[in-house]
Design a protein around this motif. Sequence first.
Motif, mmCIF file in Angstrom:
data_model
loop_
_atom_site.group_PDB
_atom_site.id
_atom_site.type_symbol
_atom_site.label_atom_id
_atom_site.label_comp_id
_atom_site.label_asym_id
_atom_site.label_seq_id
_atom_site.Cartn_x
_atom_site.Cartn_y
_atom_site.Cartn_z
ATOM 1 N N ARG A 193 0.830 -1.211 0.000
ATOM 2 C CA ARG A 193 0.000 0.000 0.000
ATOM 3 C C ARG A 193 0.861 1.256 0.000
ATOM 4 N N LYS A 194 0.399 2.248 -0.778
ATOM 5 C CA LYS A 194 1.080 3.534 -0.878
ATOM 6 C C LYS A 194 0.065 4.646 -0.749
ATOM 7 N N CYS A 195 0.513 5.771 -0.206
ATOM 8 C CA CYS A 195 -0.358 6.941 -0.184
ATOM 9 C C CYS A 195 0.282 8.043 -1.015
ATOM 10 N N THR A 196 -0.423 8.460 -2.050
ATOM 11 C CA THR A 196 0.051 9.563 -2.884
ATOM 12 C C THR A 196 -0.413 10.889 -2.278
ATOM 13 N N VAL A 197 0.110 11.972 -2.837
ATOM 14 C CA VAL A 197 -0.321 13.309 -2.415
ATOM 15 C C VAL A 197 -1.845 13.441 -2.610
ATOM 16 N N ARG A 198 -2.355 12.914 -3.715
ATOM 17 C CA ARG A 198 -3.794 13.022 -3.989
ATOM 18 C C ARG A 198 -4.632 12.255 -2.955
ATOM 19 N N LEU A 199 -4.180 11.039 -2.637
ATOM 20 C CA LEU A 199 -4.921 10.254 -1.637
ATOM 21 C C LEU A 199 -4.862 10.931 -0.271
ATOM 22 N N ALA A 200 -3.699 11.514 0.027
ATOM 23 C CA ALA A 200 -3.572 12.234 1.298
ATOM 24 C C ALA A 200 -4.558 13.398 1.331
ATOM 25 N N ALA A 201 -4.691 14.086 0.187
ATOM 26 C CA ALA A 201 -5.617 15.220 0.119
ATOM 27 C C ALA A 201 -7.056 14.758 0.332
ATOM 28 N N ALA A 202 -7.418 13.631 -0.285
ATOM 29 C CA ALA A 202 -8.783 13.113 -0.122
ATOM 30 C C ALA A 202 -9.074 12.819 1.348
ATOM 31 N N ASN A 203 -8.090 12.252 2.034
ATOM 32 C CA ASN A 203 -8.292 11.933 3.450
ATOM 33 C C ASN A 203 -8.289 13.184 4.324
ATOM 34 N N ALA A 204 -7.510 14.194 3.925
ATOM 35 C CA ALA A 204 -7.531 15.460 4.669
ATOM 36 C C ALA A 204 -8.890 16.148 4.506
ATOM 37 N N VAL A 205 -9.468 16.062 3.291
ATOM 38 C CA VAL A 205 -10.828 16.578 3.088
ATOM 39 C C VAL A 205 -11.782 15.862 4.033
ATOM 40 N N MET A 206 -11.714 14.537 4.023
ATOM 41 C CA MET A 206 -12.636 13.744 4.846
ATOM 42 C C MET A 206 -12.492 14.062 6.328
ATOM 43 N N ALA A 207 -11.242 14.330 6.753
ATOM 44 C CA ALA A 207 -10.983 14.596 8.170
ATOM 45 C C ALA A 207 -11.564 15.927 8.625
ATOM 46 N N GLY A 208 -11.936 16.786 7.655
ATOM 47 C CA GLY A 208 -12.474 18.100 8.020
ATOM 48 C C GLY A 208 -11.440 19.203 8.002
ATOM 49 N N CYS A 209 -10.272 18.937 7.438
ATOM 50 C CA CYS A 209 -9.237 19.976 7.328
ATOM 51 C C CYS A 209 -9.713 21.101 6.414
ATOM 52 N N LYS A 210 -9.161 22.295 6.644
ATOM 53 C CA LYS A 210 -9.244 23.345 5.639
ATOM 54 C C LYS A 210 -8.092 23.115 4.657
ATOM 55 N N PRO A 211 -8.230 23.598 3.405
ATOM 56 C CA PRO A 211 -7.149 23.370 2.436
ATOM 57 C C PRO A 211 -5.795 23.846 2.950
ATOM 58 N N GLU A 212 -5.786 24.971 3.678
ATOM 59 C CA GLU A 212 -4.500 25.523 4.114
ATOM 60 C C GLU A 212 -3.804 24.667 5.166
ATOM 61 N N TYR A 213 -4.515 23.681 5.735
ATOM 62 C CA TYR A 213 -3.847 22.765 6.677
ATOM 63 C C TYR A 213 -3.040 21.695 5.939
ATOM 64 N N PHE A 214 -3.298 21.531 4.647
ATOM 65 C CA PHE A 214 -2.768 20.361 3.942
ATOM 66 C C PHE A 214 -1.243 20.236 3.976
ATOM 67 N N PRO A 215 -0.500 21.375 3.859
ATOM 68 C CA PRO A 215 0.967 21.224 3.959
ATOM 69 C C PRO A 215 1.416 20.607 5.299
ATOM 70 N N VAL A 216 0.659 20.865 6.364
ATOM 71 C CA VAL A 216 1.010 20.280 7.668
ATOM 72 C C VAL A 216 0.760 18.771 7.647
ATOM 73 N N VAL A 217 -0.363 18.378 7.039
ATOM 74 C CA VAL A 217 -0.677 16.950 6.929
ATOM 75 C C VAL A 217 0.405 16.229 6.127
ATOM 76 N N LEU A 218 0.777 16.819 4.995
ATOM 77 C CA LEU A 218 1.798 16.186 4.145
ATOM 78 C C LEU A 218 3.129 16.045 4.889
ATOM 79 N N ALA A 219 3.526 17.106 5.598
ATOM 80 C CA ALA A 219 4.799 17.057 6.336
ATOM 81 C C ALA A 219 4.745 15.972 7.406
ATOM 82 N N ALA A 220 3.605 15.853 8.079
ATOM 83 C CA ALA A 220 3.480 14.834 9.126
ATOM 84 C C ALA A 220 3.561 13.425 8.522
ATOM 85 N N LEU A 221 2.966 13.245 7.351
ATOM 86 C CA LEU A 221 3.028 11.921 6.707
ATOM 87 C C LEU A 221 4.457 11.591 6.273
#
Lengths: 350, 87
Positions: A66-94
């Motif tokens: 299993r792999k998580c791409t940037v796009r899949l990470a974005a889909a899960n960040a949407v689902m989690a209720g993040c605002k778009p501007e949180y996404f760089p933090v999510v990516l860095a944490a991953l």
Amino acid sequence: MSVQRTAEPTLEAVRHAREAIEYCYERGWTDGLPVVPPAEEFVEEFLAVVDRDPDEVVIEQEHLGRKCTVRLAAANAVMAGCKPEYFPVVLAALEALNRLPGSRGLLQSTTGQAVFVVVNGPIRNQLGFNTKDNLFSPGDRPNATVGRAIRLVIMNALGIRPHEFDQSTHGQPGKFSLCIAENEEESPWDPLHVERGFARDESTVTVGLVRGTMQVEQRDSKEPEVILETIADSMSYAGTYFPTPRGHAGIVVMGPEHAQLIAEAGWSKARAREYLWEHFGRPAGLLRRLAKGALLDPSLPDDAFVRFAHSPETILIVVAGARNAGISTVCPTFIGQQVTVPIRMKSTSH
Amino acid sequence: MADAIRFEEQGVPAAAIITDAFRTTADAMAQTQGMPGYPYAVIPHPVSSLSPEEVRQRAEQVLPEVLRLLGIEEGVEEAEDERAADS
């Protein structure tokens, strides 16, 4: 950028939203709580805030295929209720999680590991991360949703779900979300990211794995030794220890009141860490009685103190929480390493 | 399970041993690794609290199944013959 909302939603729109939420449940995409349906246009909003190839892999579990791409990470960040501007933090944490020793296997462990995320730097205040009261509690969207996004990636993209590949015997509430930000403003010491070689005006995330959070009460003394020994004792309960040649480690989220009292007495963070390390352990006799003495030298007397960690560097101190009581929190962990990575913002947005 | 399946893919006979508490994960891993239904040996849970002697007993109990999984049935008969001769 932020999600635009123009008018009160109509009842019809709300009904559709509820149907879409139920659809996500049926697809098995949730952590048990409702998610924001990850429509493609929402995912595109998240991809627009980062300079990244959507197909780039950010984290993988090779043994699960299993792999998580940037796009899949974005889909899960949407689902989690993040605002778009949180996404760089999510990516860095991953990215940090992907580099963390033990993240292959331990995410499935019976030991119930939660991903522990600490945010440092100016982005904390820009995005409104909570650094103070109710640090570990519900209420603040950045903390709640960034931590949740990491867990949804683990479940949905990496395929590590309960009742299947996640074998946690008990798990813990921190597996829903466990994201804090350091209270740099009220810390008497350099923040975590500066300690780790980053500039104060850089923003970072630091990621570790923890087995829980336990509050430490000590408001009856201002002596550094008393405060630190109380914390070290709480780090050392018998149930946290098992014999391992790798040694143990500790994460201490020190309340600002504790940190300030210790610093006012002239102690550096390094000295506090050293003192915690010296007192992080239990007597040999107790360990033997509780069948945890397998690695002890038989000639060691029962009253000898056994240190659980190999070096002070395996103990992480973060200062956070409200400055309103002598309370700290210890997070049991047996990973003596955490990974810190810078948060990469889109070049045009800053 | 993943390791055993990798060995099999390389043509090396392998036998995975799990405790009965991990059947669900073992089956899921076999599926994920593209070998649904891949057989494994099962021993009773738990193991980590056993004495060395109890671990030896578990090993003896599971040995015939491990040999069967490795495809050496004769080994089982020989071992049983030896055990019969010993007793």
